[in-house]
Design an enzyme around this catalytic site. Structure first.
Site, mmCIF file in Angstrom:
data_model
loop_
_atom_site.group_PDB
_atom_site.id
_atom_site.type_symbol
_atom_site.label_atom_id
_atom_site.label_comp_id
_atom_site.label_asym_id
_atom_site.label_seq_id
_atom_site.Cartn_x
_atom_site.Cartn_y
_atom_site.Cartn_z
ATOM 1 N N MET A 26 0.656 -1.208 -0.209
ATOM 2 C CA MET A 26 -0.376 0.223 -0.211
ATOM 3 C C MET A 26 0.944 0.967 -0.197
ATOM 4 S SD MET A 26 -3.370 -0.967 2.092
ATOM 5 C CE MET A 26 -2.828 -0.666 3.501
ATOM 6 N N ASN A 28 4.462 4.071 0.922
ATOM 7 C CA ASN A 28 4.767 4.311 1.820
ATOM 8 C C ASN A 28 5.372 3.134 2.869
ATOM 9 O OD1 ASN A 28 5.597 6.425 4.171
ATOM 10 N ND2 ASN A 28 3.869 5.702 5.448
ATOM 11 N N HIS A 30 8.939 1.254 3.224
ATOM 12 C CA HIS A 30 9.878 1.193 4.269
ATOM 13 C C HIS A 30 11.776 -0.019 4.503
ATOM 14 C CE1 HIS A 30 7.949 -2.103 6.780
ATOM 15 N NE2 HIS A 30 7.002 -0.732 6.460
ATOM 16 N N GLU A 31 12.174 -0.718 5.116
ATOM 17 C CA GLU A 31 13.381 -1.279 4.753
ATOM 18 C C GLU A 31 12.759 -2.481 4.585
ATOM 19 O OE1 GLU A 31 16.607 -1.505 4.149
ATOM 20 O OE2 GLU A 31 15.899 0.802 4.111
ATOM 21 N N HIS A 33 9.630 -3.611 2.706
ATOM 22 C CA HIS A 33 9.626 -3.663 2.430
ATOM 23 C C HIS A 33 9.777 -3.635 1.036
ATOM 24 C CE1 HIS A 33 5.366 -0.888 3.720
ATOM 25 N NE2 HIS A 33 4.836 -1.994 2.763
ATOM 26 N N LYS A 145 5.375 -11.808 6.672
ATOM 27 C CA LYS A 145 5.261 -12.797 8.431
ATOM 28 C C LYS A 145 4.470 -11.610 9.524
ATOM 29 C CE LYS A 145 7.541 -17.312 8.741
ATOM 30 N NZ LYS A 145 7.601 -18.390 9.304
ATOM 31 N N LEU A 181 9.166 -3.044 11.681
ATOM 32 C CA LEU A 181 8.756 -1.988 11.572
ATOM 33 C C LEU A 181 7.416 -2.226 10.407
ATOM 34 C CD1 LEU A 181 11.854 -2.191 9.218
ATOM 35 C CD2 LEU A 181 11.576 -0.768 11.136
ATOM 36 N N ARG A 184 2.797 2.326 10.391
ATOM 37 C CA ARG A 184 2.228 3.446 11.034
ATOM 38 C C ARG A 184 2.944 3.380 12.289
ATOM 39 N NH1 ARG A 184 -2.417 -0.573 9.364
ATOM 40 N NH2 ARG A 184 -3.665 1.225 8.560
HETATM 41 O O1 PAF Z 1 -0.340 -5.826 3.511
HETATM 42 C C1 PAF Z 1 -0.438 -5.185 3.542
HETATM 43 O O2 PAF Z 1 0.392 -3.893 2.698
HETATM 44 C C2 PAF Z 1 -1.592 -4.923 2.235
HETATM 45 O O3 PAF Z 1 -2.990 -5.415 3.285
HETATM 46 C C3 PAF Z 1 -1.411 -5.900 0.774
HETATM 47 C C4 PAF Z 1 -1.562 -7.051 1.214
HETATM 48 C C5 PAF Z 1 -0.963 -4.510 -0.166
HETATM 49 C C6 PAF Z 1 -3.341 -5.552 0.435
HETATM 50 O O4 PAF Z 1 -3.773 -4.348 0.025
#
Ligand code: PAF
Length: 273
Positions: A26, A28, A30-31, A33, A145, A181, A184
């Site tokens: 979604m 924003n 960070h490390e 992702h 996870k 991390l 939010r």
């Molecule tokens: O974990 C998330 O960021 C969201 O729930 C996802 C999997 C991208 C679905 O909107």
């Protein structure tokens, strides 16, 4: 990095690939992702990320409108991480009509824990992930996870619908003090950020106490009380079996899961033990 803003553009770009590895987000970023992207990279012939803040998974009082949208820095981070394709549809682009066909995961798994406190959340998540999968058609998809219940629900969805996608589970990335991390975390004040580590510390204590033979119910109550005493508003701190997130029996593999608010920021975390 190629950027596809519509499903049609994405289909055209994806025509060149057969075994894409996909990281839905979604934004924003960070490390945590970027670690998912790094894990995706060697898997397929293209690494695809999506950025879409999915209204369907937010309750009316939740932070959909204020959810941080950080397009320029997200693009720069994905580019630097070696992402090949970014799918970033508008709301009208992904949901041209109201999305009345939805994926309803089973209540035993989706209406407990997060689903109990955020009714409809996993219908929203499952529906958008199914739709993103239909658009991207990846061979692999990587999920963190930290969102333990989400990961299990997506794994179940892929299994039951026979989607030809391998779901890869990625370990939770943590700050040096242990805080998981999360996008939010950016909502926390400096003082709250210092306190926030107590969530992972409490999970570690709970795991130690259960391993030492203490009764689970007592461990859960003590943990809730101790976070409340520090000013948190916990939704749940609970020990479950890993296989289906139900109350454990002896010999089950365990995970302890937590969700708690610090001020107005709701944090989640978990620990397998
Ligand atoms: O974990 C998330 O960021 C969201 O729930 C996802 C999997 C991208 C679905 O909107």
């Amino acid at each position: 990095m190629q950027i596809a803003r519509t499903i049609a553009e994405l289909r055209q770009v994806m025509g060149a690939y057969r075994r894409a590895a996909f990281v839905p987000t979604m934004g924003n970023l960070h490390e945590g992702h970027l670690a998912l992207v790094a894990q995706a990279k060697p898997l397929g012939d293209a690494t695809v990320a999506s950025i879409f803040v999915n209204r369907l998974q937010f309750l009316p009082h939740e932070d959909f409108d204020s959810y941080p949208r950080t397009w320029d820095s997200d693009c720069a981070k994905l580019e630097a991480a070696g992402c090949d394709v970014l799918f970033a549809p508008t709301e009208k682009g992904l949901y041209p009509q109201p999305q009345t066909y939805k994926v309803h995961p089973p209540g035993e798994l989706a209406d407990i824990l997060e689903g109990h406190f955020r009714p409809g959340f996993f219908v929203g998540v499952s529906t958008v992930v199914m739709k993103l999968f239909a658009c991207v058609q990846p061979r692999f998809a990587v999920f963190g996870k930290k969102d333990y219940q989400q990961l299990m629900i997506i794994q179940g969805m892929v299994r039951q619908f026979e989607l030809p996608i391998d779901i890869i589970a990625s370990e939770t990335r943590r700050a040096p003090d242990g805080l998981a991390l999360s996008s939010r975390n950016g909502y926390l004040s400096a003082a709250q950020r210092q306190e926030a580590v107590q969530l992972s510390t409490t999970l570690k204590h709970m795991a130690e106490q259960v391993r030492a033979g203490e009764a689970i119910a007592g461990v859960e109550t003590k943990a809730m009380d101790s976070l409340r005493a520090r000013g948190w508003q916990p939704d749940y701190l609970t020990v479950r079996r890993r296989s289906d997130l139900q109350a454990p029996a002896s010999g089950d593999e365990l995970v302890v899961l937590a969700a708690a608010k610090l001020g107005t920021t709701r944090l989640i975390d978990n620990l397998e033990f």
